[in-house]
Motif scaffolding. Structure first.
Motif, short mmCIF file in Angstrom:
data_model
loop_
_atom_site.label_atom_id
_atom_site.label_comp_id
_atom_site.label_asym_id
_atom_site.label_seq_id
_atom_site.Cartn_x
_atom_site.Cartn_y
_atom_site.Cartn_z
N ARG A 1 0.84 -1.19 0.00
CA ARG A 1 0.00 0.00 0.00
C ARG A 1 0.88 1.25 0.00
NH1 ARG A 1 -5.30 -0.40 1.62
NH2 ARG A 1 -6.02 -2.51 1.84
N ASP B 1 -5.49 7.06 0.56
CA ASP B 1 -6.85 6.75 0.98
C ASP B 1 -7.00 5.23 1.08
OD1 ASP B 1 -9.62 6.16 1.00
OD2 ASP B 1 -10.08 7.97 -0.12
N PRO B 2 -7.52 4.72 2.18
CA PRO B 2 -7.68 3.26 2.33
C PRO B 2 -8.55 2.63 1.23
CG PRO B 2 -8.06 4.35 4.42
CD PRO B 2 -7.91 5.43 3.38
N GLU B 3 -9.42 3.42 0.62
CA GLU B 3 -10.26 2.91 -0.45
C GLU B 3 -9.49 2.78 -1.78
OE1 GLU B 3 -13.43 1.85 0.05
OE2 GLU B 3 -13.03 2.30 2.16
N ASP B 4 -8.35 3.45 -1.88
CA ASP B 4 -7.55 3.44 -3.10
C ASP B 4 -6.07 3.33 -2.70
OD1 ASP B 4 -6.72 3.63 -5.71
OD2 ASP B 4 -6.96 5.80 -5.81
N PRO B 5 -5.68 2.21 -2.11
CA PRO B 5 -4.37 2.10 -1.47
C PRO B 5 -3.20 1.77 -2.38
CG PRO B 5 -5.56 0.07 -1.22
CD PRO B 5 -6.48 1.02 -1.95
#
Length: 88
Positions: free
Chosen positions: A10, A15-19
């Motif tokens: 990552r 952003d955790p949604e787009d790592p």
């Protein structure tokens, strides 16, 4: 899946949604310590090969929330940055 496995590959600060890493960007791999396996995006830095240590904010280090992990470019392979310790 444990936390270490979850973070591997990552991008640090993404952003955790787009790592994941993006094409056309320049990354450095963080090795060891609390951010092991994360990629640091250095695309927009004037010098994408800094030679000094960087303190990166993390809640996973020895000092918890508000702590930082110290990483510096590896000699002979600046694409990988080695952990040097945690600081408050």
């Amino acid at each position: 899946m444990d936390e270490e496995e979850f973070l591997r590959g990552r991008v640090y600060g993404a952003d955790p949604e787009d790592p994941g890493p993006r094409p056309g960007r320049v990354y450095r791999e963080l090795v060891g310590g609390p951010l092991d396996g994360l990629l640091l995006d250095v695309t927009d830095w004037e010098d994408a090969q800094p030679r000094q240590a960087m303190a990166l904010a993390t809640e996973l280090g020895s000092f918890g929330s508000g702590g930082r992990a110290l990483y510096e470019p590896r000699r002979g392979d600046p694409r990988r940055w080695d952990w040097r310790g945690d600081i408050p």
